[in-house]
Design a protein around this motif. Sequence first.
Motif, mmCIF file in Angstrom:
data_model
loop_
_atom_site.group_PDB
_atom_site.id
_atom_site.type_symbol
_atom_site.label_atom_id
_atom_site.label_comp_id
_atom_site.label_asym_id
_atom_site.label_seq_id
_atom_site.Cartn_x
_atom_site.Cartn_y
_atom_site.Cartn_z
ATOM 1 N N ALA A 139 0.828 -1.198 0.000
ATOM 2 C CA ALA A 139 0.000 0.000 0.000
ATOM 3 C C ALA A 139 0.863 1.248 0.000
ATOM 4 O O ALA A 139 2.011 1.250 0.475
ATOM 5 N N ILE A 140 0.283 2.318 -0.547
ATOM 6 C CA ILE A 140 0.802 3.676 -0.380
ATOM 7 C C ILE A 140 -0.383 4.492 0.119
ATOM 8 O O ILE A 140 -1.391 4.633 -0.585
ATOM 9 N N THR A 141 -0.287 4.988 1.357
ATOM 10 C CA THR A 141 -1.428 5.654 1.980
ATOM 11 C C THR A 141 -0.988 6.957 2.646
ATOM 12 O O THR A 141 0.181 7.320 2.644
ATOM 13 N N GLY A 142 -1.967 7.633 3.240
ATOM 14 C CA GLY A 142 -1.717 8.892 3.932
ATOM 15 C C GLY A 142 -2.388 10.034 3.202
ATOM 16 O O GLY A 142 -3.146 9.840 2.254
ATOM 17 N N THR A 143 -2.094 11.233 3.627
ATOM 18 C CA THR A 143 -2.649 12.423 2.975
ATOM 19 C C THR A 143 -1.547 13.385 2.545
ATOM 20 O O THR A 143 -1.796 14.564 2.301
#
Length: 549
Positions: A139-143
């Motif tokens: 995954a690549i997540t965050g804001t």
Amino acid sequence: MNKVLKLSFGLLAISTCALAQFPGINLPKVKQPAFKTDTFNIKQFDAKGDGLTLNTNSINDAITSCSEKGGGVVLVPGGVWLTGPIDLKSNVNLHIDRDGILLFTKDFNQYPIVEGSYEGLPAGRCKSPISGKDLQNIAITGTGIIDGNGDAWRMVKKDKLTATQWQDKIASGGLLSADKKTWYPTEKSLKGSQAKDPGILKEGRSIQDFEVYKDFLRPNMVVLNNCKRILLEGVTFQNSPAWNLHPFLCSDLTLRGVNVKNPWYAQNGDGIDLESSTNTLIENSTFDVGDDGICIKSGRDEAGRKLGKPTENVIVRNCVVYHAHGGFVIGSEMSGGAKNIFVYNCSFLGTDVGLRFKTTRGRGGVVQNIYVTNINMKDIGAEAILFDMYYMAKDPVALSGEKRDAPKVEVLPVTEATPQFKDFHISNIVCNGAATALFIRGLPEMNILGLYLNDMVIKAKKGMVCTEATGVYIKNFRMITDDTNPVVSIDNSQSIYLDHIAYKPGSDLLFKISGSKTSDIAVTNTPASAAKSKLLLTDGATQKSIHIK
């Protein structure tokens, strides 16, 4: 009722159920990844967020350590984290905090040429800023923001910049093409533009041969090859050297709530190119890019057919596309095919084309079972809905002064290289502003077959153009057009059924029917008498070609 019509109505009944969006709808199921809560902060691996320190080793060490210990979260906290290429690993969630910027270096020496693919062909490309191969549960997540520093890589056409922007480009260095109309960032980049099949791996070629024009082989920013259970969520992906997101041969991919951005002049600056992949969900995301926004591909020409991996079982929903060559696109590299694709509840604002389905001779491949509903559009530069089997690899909207000749019409033998478009279902379309409402252009040896369109309101300069199609069923189509001579043009097409067509009263000509092959056009519940002239028959079409009730 002819055989084609009977068959097509059967398909329509099935698709209507599939598009109902009620409980029990048989949409693809996409498996989600899951991760341990263990967190590996890149600061613990001596990374520095000062925008100056190159953190390639620190970030990759954090990812490797996380994966080797069973997985978890690799945290990119607040700061500007300069880095070279990053290699993802299985069971790792790369998470960028809201005030974190993952910034890829402009130093081309950090991106060696590696073997990969380009438009479905084996090729050498500069290593992608983020890549992963044969991985699971990633995954690549965050804001936060991932910035590919693409301006350092991209060539730019003069006609796509203001006078001031163009002068700034020239002042920054680089070189101009011989005609002075394109700026290249380096001499190697310019050399690549002059090479034949640059980067394509053929017999007798190796990636070492490409070093002389290495800078031309711009990488796609995020490339995932043969990966399973993928999540891309919340992050802003921007300023890519070429395509932004490129999943290839992947399965169970979820793209949720991301922002994908490129300058509108970014050549090949696509949003996402989903290639030869299965079971994908793209939702609640925003695209504002320099080329196609949300694009489905499956390889190019013989290489794509040989691989034979269609993109299938895809859901695209609740997305917004601002600038792009197309809002939702299939092709033109679709040689492995595309099928079972559902697109709904999306908005396209200012795209060159709204729904864009494109291919050309030589591709082969079959695109079928495509379902689109509840699409809202505004200020579309060219066609609101486009089916074109004569794709010419040009921008959809011609630049100022650019002349384009219509393709030569000739009948060629049907081979495995002949592409096919069939069984498209499009409904509930609203478009406020386009150059053309509906454009359909098939091949004489392979008509577009089975288009079902209903409940559409489109305001455009021109109405409907249909060439070389068989089995087109349109119901409840309201066209508000500036050009009313004609409103509807049909050429060399068969089994065209138009029901409840509304148009501007007092239009000069309702129907222009042409071509000796045109037959079985049926028009019902349409006030033909509201036009100044009802019908013009040309180029071999006869009164038997069309029946208006």
